[in-house]
Design an enzyme around this catalytic site. Structure first.
Site, short mmCIF file in Angstrom:
data_model
loop_
_atom_site.label_atom_id
_atom_site.label_comp_id
_atom_site.label_asym_id
_atom_site.label_seq_id
_atom_site.Cartn_x
_atom_site.Cartn_y
_atom_site.Cartn_z
N ARG A 219 0.60 -1.51 0.44
CA ARG A 219 0.23 -0.84 0.09
C ARG A 219 1.09 1.24 -0.03
NH1 ARG A 219 -1.80 -4.03 2.98
NH2 ARG A 219 -4.10 -4.32 3.16
N ARG B 195 -11.93 -8.71 9.04
CA ARG B 195 -10.61 -10.32 9.18
C ARG B 195 -10.71 -11.26 9.96
NH1 ARG B 195 -7.37 -6.95 4.17
NH2 ARG B 195 -8.90 -7.32 2.35
N ASP C 230 -8.80 -5.17 8.53
CA ASP C 230 -8.56 -6.03 8.86
C ASP C 230 -8.93 -6.13 9.79
OD1 ASP C 230 -5.43 -5.10 7.12
OD2 ASP C 230 -7.19 -3.41 8.34
N HIS D 150 -2.96 0.29 8.43
CA HIS D 150 -3.55 -0.59 7.33
C HIS D 150 -2.75 -0.96 6.59
CE1 HIS D 150 -6.43 -2.11 5.08
NE2 HIS D 150 -6.10 -1.98 4.12
N1 LIG Z 1 -8.68 1.55 2.46
C1 LIG Z 1 -8.69 0.00 2.59
O1 LIG Z 1 -8.84 -0.77 3.54
C2 LIG Z 1 -9.10 -0.26 0.73
C3 LIG Z 1 -8.79 0.70 0.36
N2 LIG Z 1 -8.26 0.57 -1.30
C4 LIG Z 1 -8.09 1.55 -2.07
O2 LIG Z 1 -9.04 2.79 -2.92
C5 LIG Z 1 -8.62 3.01 -3.94
C6 LIG Z 1 -9.41 2.67 -4.94
O3 LIG Z 1 -9.43 1.08 -5.45
P1 LIG Z 1 -10.13 0.94 -6.81
O4 LIG Z 1 -11.69 0.94 -6.48
O5 LIG Z 1 -10.06 -0.94 -6.43
O6 LIG Z 1 -8.96 1.07 -7.91
P2 LIG Z 1 -10.31 1.37 -9.16
O7 LIG Z 1 -9.35 2.01 -10.38
O8 LIG Z 1 -10.66 0.50 -9.47
O9 LIG Z 1 -10.51 3.17 -9.31
C7 LIG Z 1 -10.82 4.19 -8.91
C8 LIG Z 1 -11.07 5.06 -8.92
O10 LIG Z 1 -11.04 6.51 -8.67
C9 LIG Z 1 -10.98 7.68 -10.14
N3 LIG Z 1 -10.50 8.20 -9.89
C10 LIG Z 1 -9.22 8.62 -10.21
N4 LIG Z 1 -8.72 9.77 -10.02
C11 LIG Z 1 -9.81 10.76 -9.77
C12 LIG Z 1 -10.42 12.13 -9.53
N5 LIG Z 1 -9.40 13.47 -9.34
N6 LIG Z 1 -10.97 12.08 -8.60
C13 LIG Z 1 -12.47 11.43 -9.28
N7 LIG Z 1 -12.39 10.20 -9.13
C14 LIG Z 1 -10.79 9.83 -9.78
C15 LIG Z 1 -10.63 6.76 -11.67
O11 LIG Z 1 -11.59 6.82 -12.73
C16 LIG Z 1 -11.52 4.89 -11.40
O12 LIG Z 1 -12.62 4.96 -11.70
C17 LIG Z 1 -7.23 1.95 -4.36
O13 LIG Z 1 -5.71 2.82 -3.21
C18 LIG Z 1 -6.87 1.03 -3.32
O14 LIG Z 1 -5.84 0.48 -2.72
C19 LIG Z 1 -8.90 -0.88 -1.89
C20 LIG Z 1 -8.98 -1.73 -0.93
C21 LIG Z 1 -9.58 -1.36 0.71
C1 LIG Z 2 -6.73 -3.53 -0.48
C2 LIG Z 2 -6.62 -3.41 1.14
O1 LIG Z 2 -6.21 -2.23 1.15
C3 LIG Z 2 -6.96 -4.44 1.26
O2 LIG Z 2 -7.58 -5.01 1.00
O3 LIG Z 2 -7.11 -4.53 2.40
#
Ligand SMILES: NC(=O)C1=CN([C@@H]2O[C@H](COP(=O)(O)OP(=O)(O)OC[C@H]3O[C@@H](n4cnc5c(N)ncnc54)[C@H](O)[C@@H]3O)[C@@H](O)[C@H]2O)C=CC1
Ligand SMILES: CC(=O)C(=O)O
Length: 331
Positions: free
Chosen positions: A107, A170, A167, A194
């Site tokens: 991450r 999980r 987490d 995280h």
């Molecule tokens: N905190 C957590 O527990 C988790 C965090 N994540 C994080 O969430 C984030 C998104 O993951 P996904 O949805 O799988 O990625 P993704 O690539 O499917 O979606 C990201 C979206 O952000 C959009 N985007 C980019 N710049 C933008 C802006 N300036 N304004 C509006 N939209 C914008 C893109 O067009 C895209 O549709 C990643 O950083 C990932 O690591 C993912 C899973 C768990």
């Molecule tokens: C991608 C991520 O941060 C998670 O699934 O924990």
């Protein structure tokens, strides 16, 4: 239009103060995570109005069309695509926009790309959605929460990261499987980053108040090794899922829904969200997860959780990993 179908009621109450103000949320990023959050919140009747924003307009339109066709199956609400300007009266802004990990990436490897993105995004969010609580999901979520707090100028209570809520879920799921207990009756926490330095609080794992361990898992018994294996699965879950399907989304969507409900329904719920820590456990000027009380004002209190010496050391190490990363940022 179609007035012939309706007769106005004779005594409609025009006093708007008796009507609850609708709960409105903006989701930024219509990717896998943003849409999993949207779907989960929709089917759990979490918001009255949901605006989804993405720079990829075509994808956004397609996602929103797909979602709204399900509205007849759920409680009524408004769901639409839009821009940040549509969030002027939003209660909450959920940020999922940005780069995600490719297989093998950590991450923290995302930090430069996503901090650059947030430098523009957060000022726009604050300008357009002045009264909203910010809920950050984009990774590395603790760093992005800190960056959002610094760039927004908002009180730290109003800038929350999803932190180790996922987490912790999980951990509870895997332990509950092992002990054959409903995960809702098993209480356990993952705290800290995280990410790879996260900390399992073994000393506080309990089933309905009954502690399962005396303290740390210090001896190398078979049982303890199995439990260490459970934690390894928690820590590596995202890597394993990303390797197989490219992203994680469903569980974080459900976790975000719980956080949003805790905020908008003023629940005072204890969740391991990420927030600014200043002083607790010797940690200064870092966002990370500790059990926190979440309500309509955001994070209002942190639990003074007692930890074993080993857990304290692990938590301090986790905070140092995050502090070093923050120290390298040009904010
Ligand atoms: N905190 C957590 O527990 C988790 C965090 N994540 C994080 O969430 C984030 C998104 O993951 P996904 O949805 O799988 O990625 P993704 O690539 O499917 O979606 C990201 C979206 O952000 C959009 N985007 C980019 N710049 C933008 C802006 N300036 N304004 C509006 N939209 C914008 C893109 O067009 C895209 O549709 C990643 O950083 C990932 O690591 C993912 C899973 C768990
Ligand atoms: C991608 C991520 O941060 C998670 O699934 O924990």
């Amino acid at each position: 239009m179609f007035e012939q179908f309706f007769t106005p009621s004779p005594e409609v109450n025009q006093d708007s103060t008796t009507i609850r103000r609708p709960r409105k949320g903006v989701i930024i990023g219509a990717g896998q995570v943003g849409m999993a959050c949207a779907y989960s919140m929709l089917i759990q009747n979490t918001l009255d109005e949901m605006v989804i924003v993405d720079v990829n307009r075509e994808k956004l339109e397609g996602e929103v069309m797909d979602l709204v066709h399900g509205l007849p199956f759920v409680q009524p609400s408004i769901v639409r695509s839009g821009t940040l300007a549509d969030g002027h009266d939003a209660d909450i802004v959920i940020i999922t926009a940005g780069a995600k990990q490719r297989p093998g990436e950590t991450r923290l490897d995302l930090v430069q790309r996503n901090v650059e993105l947030f430098k523009n995004l957060i000022s726009e969010v604050v300008k357009c959605c002045a009264n909203a609580i910010l809920l950050i999901v984009t990774n590395p979520v603790d760093i992005m929460t800190y960056v959002s707090w610094r760039l927004s100028g908002l009180p730290s209570s109003s800038v929350i990261g999803s932190g180790t809520v996922l987490d912790t879920a999980r951990f509870r799921y895997l332990l509950a499987e092992k002990f054959q207990i409903d995960p809702r009756s098993l209480h356990a926490y993952i705290i800290g980053e995280h990410g790879d330095s996260e900390v399992p609080v073994w000393s506080k794992v309990n089933v309905s108040g009954m502690p399962l361990f005396d303290g740390d898992l210090d001896n190398a018994s078979d049982d303890n090794q199995q439990l260490e294996e459970v934690f390894a699965q928690v820590k590596n879950a995202a890597y394993e899922i990303i390797q197989r399907k490219g992203a994680t989304s469903y569980a974080i969507g459900l976790g975000v829904t719980q956080i949003v409900q805790a905020i908008l329904r003023n629940q005072n719920r204890v969740l391991t969200v990420s927030s600014l820590i200043n002083g607790l456990h010797g940690i200064e000027d870092v966002c990370l997860s500790l059990p926190a009380v979440v309500n309509r004002q955001g994070v209002t209190r942190l639990l003074n959780m007692s930890l074993t010496t080993k857990e304290e050391q692990q938590l301090l190490h986790s905070s140092q990993v995050l502090r070093e990363t923050i120290g390298k940022l040009n904010l």
